[in-house]
Design a protein around this motif. Structure first.
Motif, PDB file in Angstrom:
ATOM      1  N   UNK A 164       0.835  -1.205   0.000  1.00 12.11           N
ATOM      2  CA  UNK A 164       0.000   0.000   0.000  1.00 12.11           C
ATOM      3  C   UNK A 164       0.868   1.252   0.000  1.00 12.11           C
ATOM      4  N   UNK A 165       0.350   2.319  -0.625  1.00 13.57           N
ATOM      5  CA  UNK A 165       1.146   3.532  -0.816  1.00 13.57           C
ATOM      6  C   UNK A 165       1.546   4.134   0.523  1.00 13.57           C
ATOM      7  N   UNK A 166       2.850   4.162   0.782  1.00 13.34           N
ATOM      8  CA  UNK A 166       3.310   4.702   2.055  1.00 13.34           C
ATOM      9  C   UNK A 166       4.817   4.752   2.141  1.00 13.34           C
ATOM     10  N   UNK A 167       5.301   5.145   3.300  1.00 12.42           N
ATOM     11  CA  UNK A 167       6.729   5.220   3.595  1.00 12.42           C
ATOM     12  C   UNK A 167       6.964   4.551   4.938  1.00 12.42           C
ATOM     13  N   UNK A 168       8.006   3.721   5.027  1.00  9.95           N
ATOM     14  CA  UNK A 168       8.322   3.046   6.285  1.00  9.95           C
ATOM     15  C   UNK A 168       9.664   3.536   6.812  1.00  9.95           C
ATOM     16  N   UNK A 169       9.793   3.473   8.126  1.00  2.00           N
ATOM     17  CA  UNK A 169      11.051   3.795   8.810  1.00  2.00           C
ATOM     18  C   UNK A 169      11.633   2.502   9.344  1.00  2.00           C
ATOM     19  N   UNK A 177      11.126  -2.837  10.742  1.00  2.57           N
ATOM     20  CA  UNK A 177      10.338  -1.627  10.521  1.00  2.57           C
ATOM     21  C   UNK A 177       9.809  -1.141  11.866  1.00  2.57           C
ATOM     22  N   UNK A 178      10.008   0.153  12.161  1.00  2.00           N
ATOM     23  CA  UNK A 178       9.574   0.689  13.447  1.00  2.00           C
ATOM     24  C   UNK A 178       8.430   1.692  13.309  1.00  2.00           C
ATOM     25  N   UNK A 179       8.146   2.151  12.084  1.00  2.00           N
ATOM     26  CA  UNK A 179       7.028   3.081  11.881  1.00  2.00           C
ATOM     27  C   UNK A 179       6.694   3.119  10.402  1.00  2.00           C
ATOM     28  N   UNK A 180       5.466   3.543  10.100  1.00  4.27           N
ATOM     29  CA  UNK A 180       5.065   3.721   8.711  1.00  4.27           C
ATOM     30  C   UNK A 180       4.001   4.793   8.632  1.00  4.27           C
ATOM     31  N   UNK A 195      19.034  18.522   7.185  1.00  3.91           N
ATOM     32  CA  UNK A 195      19.016  18.465   8.647  1.00  3.91           C
ATOM     33  C   UNK A 195      18.453  17.154   9.178  1.00  3.91           C
ATOM     34  N   UNK A 196      17.963  16.287   8.300  1.00  3.03           N
ATOM     35  CA  UNK A 196      17.469  14.984   8.699  1.00  3.03           C
ATOM     36  C   UNK A 196      16.107  14.977   9.345  1.00  3.03           C
ATOM     37  N   UNK A 197      15.464  16.129   9.452  1.00  2.80           N
ATOM     38  CA  UNK A 197      14.185  16.193  10.155  1.00  2.80           C
ATOM     39  C   UNK A 197      12.978  15.962   9.252  1.00  2.80           C
ATOM     40  N   UNK A 198      13.160  16.166   7.963  1.00  2.00           N
ATOM     41  CA  UNK A 198      12.048  16.042   7.030  1.00  2.00           C
ATOM     42  C   UNK A 198      12.436  15.152   5.859  1.00  2.00           C
ATOM     43  N   UNK A 199      11.534  14.262   5.512  1.00  2.00           N
ATOM     44  CA  UNK A 199      11.715  13.365   4.386  1.00  2.00           C
ATOM     45  C   UNK A 199      10.737  13.761   3.298  1.00  2.00           C
ATOM     46  N   UNK A 200      11.211  13.795   2.052  1.00  2.00           N
ATOM     47  CA  UNK A 200      10.353  14.099   0.917  1.00  2.00           C
ATOM     48  C   UNK A 200      10.029  12.811   0.180  1.00  2.00           C
ATOM     49  N   UNK A 217       7.398  14.610   5.242  1.00  2.00           N
ATOM     50  CA  UNK A 217       7.178  13.707   6.365  1.00  2.00           C
ATOM     51  C   UNK A 217       8.150  14.027   7.493  1.00  2.00           C
ATOM     52  N   UNK A 218       7.638  14.203   8.698  1.00  2.00           N
ATOM     53  CA  UNK A 218       8.471  14.396   9.881  1.00  2.00           C
ATOM     54  C   UNK A 218       9.108  13.051  10.228  1.00  2.00           C
ATOM     55  N   UNK A 219      10.443  12.989  10.259  1.00  2.00           N
ATOM     56  CA  UNK A 219      11.121  11.706  10.441  1.00  2.00           C
ATOM     57  C   UNK A 219      11.031  11.172  11.868  1.00  2.00           C
ATOM     58  N   UNK A 220      10.732  12.036  12.839  1.00  2.00           N
ATOM     59  CA  UNK A 220      10.602  11.582  14.220  1.00  2.00           C
ATOM     60  C   UNK A 220       9.228  10.964  14.453  1.00  2.00           C
ATOM     61  N   UNK A 221       8.185  11.693  14.090  1.00  2.00           N
ATOM     62  CA  UNK A 221       6.824  11.208  14.321  1.00  2.00           C
ATOM     63  C   UNK A 221       6.285  10.367  13.182  1.00  2.00           C
ATOM     64  N   UNK A 222       6.964  10.425  12.023  1.00  3.38           N
ATOM     65  CA  UNK A 222       6.524   9.751  10.801  1.00  3.38           C
ATOM     66  C   UNK A 222       5.082  10.128  10.459  1.00  3.38           C
TER      67      UNK A 222
END
Length: 320
Positions: A164-169, A177-180, A195-200, A217-222
């Motif tokens: 399904x359309x998404x991004x996983x951490x 996998x710890x978050x999606x 700065x590593x805080x935002x993922x495009x 996407x906020x990389x901390x809260x995903x």
């Protein structure tokens, strides 16, 4: 094709690389690598746009990446489940690393000790040890991963999942996998802000139902914190080192969108031709080309064009 980032004008177009799927500028900015569907990787001089070297790949090469020190290059071969490894200055000799499945996107860790691979057919994110040249891990991600980004400290990988359309951490140390998070359309490439805080995430979608934006996407809260409108079918994605500008290839309308990231809007559109895919950024300004169109000559084709094997909409089923 070379675009002047200051003017958003096309500097020159290089022909002769059939079925190109991905490009990568070397860390020093003096070389540009491109994969050809004819099972060849080409190295171009970034100043003259002329061919410096070429070498064989596996079948249906997808992405080429270079380690941060510029010493090694790697090509994912979607068609035969391998990754080709090259030493600097030697594209003629490749060590073939068997990963299985259908490896597609890839990026090195900041220390260069690993290359992380999005394996679409296996539905895993694989890790290659660049010192031993072996696959050291395979993390199931619950769908076909298309591309990855690596955190600044090398601890996490982020992978776009087409279905399904998404991004996983992914925690690379724990190999899980710890978050999606979900995105509105099947994503293609992804890129991490400096700065590593935002993922495009370039949310391409399909030809029948194309996407038209990238997700932030906020990389901390995903969680998705916003979206920026692009052209039709955003695919390739790159951010320059200051984090103020990004460029996105739009496969369904043949353009590149230039994005102002602080303002969260597109500020220019560059016409580039049919189905633009990969894109990379060079900190060196472009030099004046010898001609508006350059031509290089590669070895004879040894396989079908890349797009004959790599799913155009990055959606695949089955494992190997």
């Amino acid at each position: 094709m070379a675009i002047n980032a200051a003017t958003n004008g096309v500097v020159t177009t290089v022909g002769g690389i059939s079925g190109p799927h991905n490009v990568q500028v070397s860390p020093g900015g003096d070389r540009v690598y491109a994969v050809s569907g004819a099972a060849v990787v080409a190295e171009l001089d970034a100043a003259t746009y002329r061919l410096k070297a070429s070498g064989p790949t596996g079948r249906a090469p997808a992405h080429v990446v270079v380690t941060p020190d510029g010493a090694k290059a790697y090509v994912t071969n979607y068609g035969d489940g391998t990754v080709s490894a090259y030493q600097q200055g030697d594209l003629a000799s490749a060590k073939m690393i068997r990963v299985g499945g259908g490896p597609h996107g890839a990026r090195p860790t900041p220390d260069g000790n690993a290359v992380v691979v999005a394996n679409m057919k296996a539905e895993t994110v694989d890790v290659i040890d660049t010192r031993a040249h072996v696959k050291s891990a395979a993390v199931p991600v619950g769908g076909p991963p298309v591309q990855v980004a690596i955190s600044c400290n090398g601890r996490y990988a982020y992978a776009t999942i087409s279905r399904p359309a998404g991004v996983v951490k992914i925690d690379l140390q724990a190999a899980k996998v710890v978050a999606r998070t979900a995105v509105p359309a099947a994503p293609a490439q992804t890129y991490l802000m400096p700065d590593g805080r935002t993922l495009l995430s370039a949310d391409q979608g399909t030809e029948e139902k194309p996407g038209s934006s990238i997700s932030l996407i906020d990389t901390e809260s995903m969680t998705v914190t916003g979206r920026i409108a692009t052209g039709s079918g955003p695919h390739g994605l790159v951010v320059e080192p200051t984090g103020r500008r990004a460029w996105v290839t739009n496969v369904y309308d043949g353009t590149v969108s230039v994005l102002d990231l602080p303002a969260r809007k597109a500020i220019a559109t560059v016409e580039v031709g049919d189905e633009p895919n990969g894109i990379s950024f060079a900190t060196r300004p472009p030099t004046a080309p010898a001609a508006a169109r350059m031509q290089v000559t590669l070895p004879p084709a040894t396989s079908r064009p890349a797009h004959a094997d790599i799913p155009h909409d990055h959606d695949t089923t089955g494992t190997e």
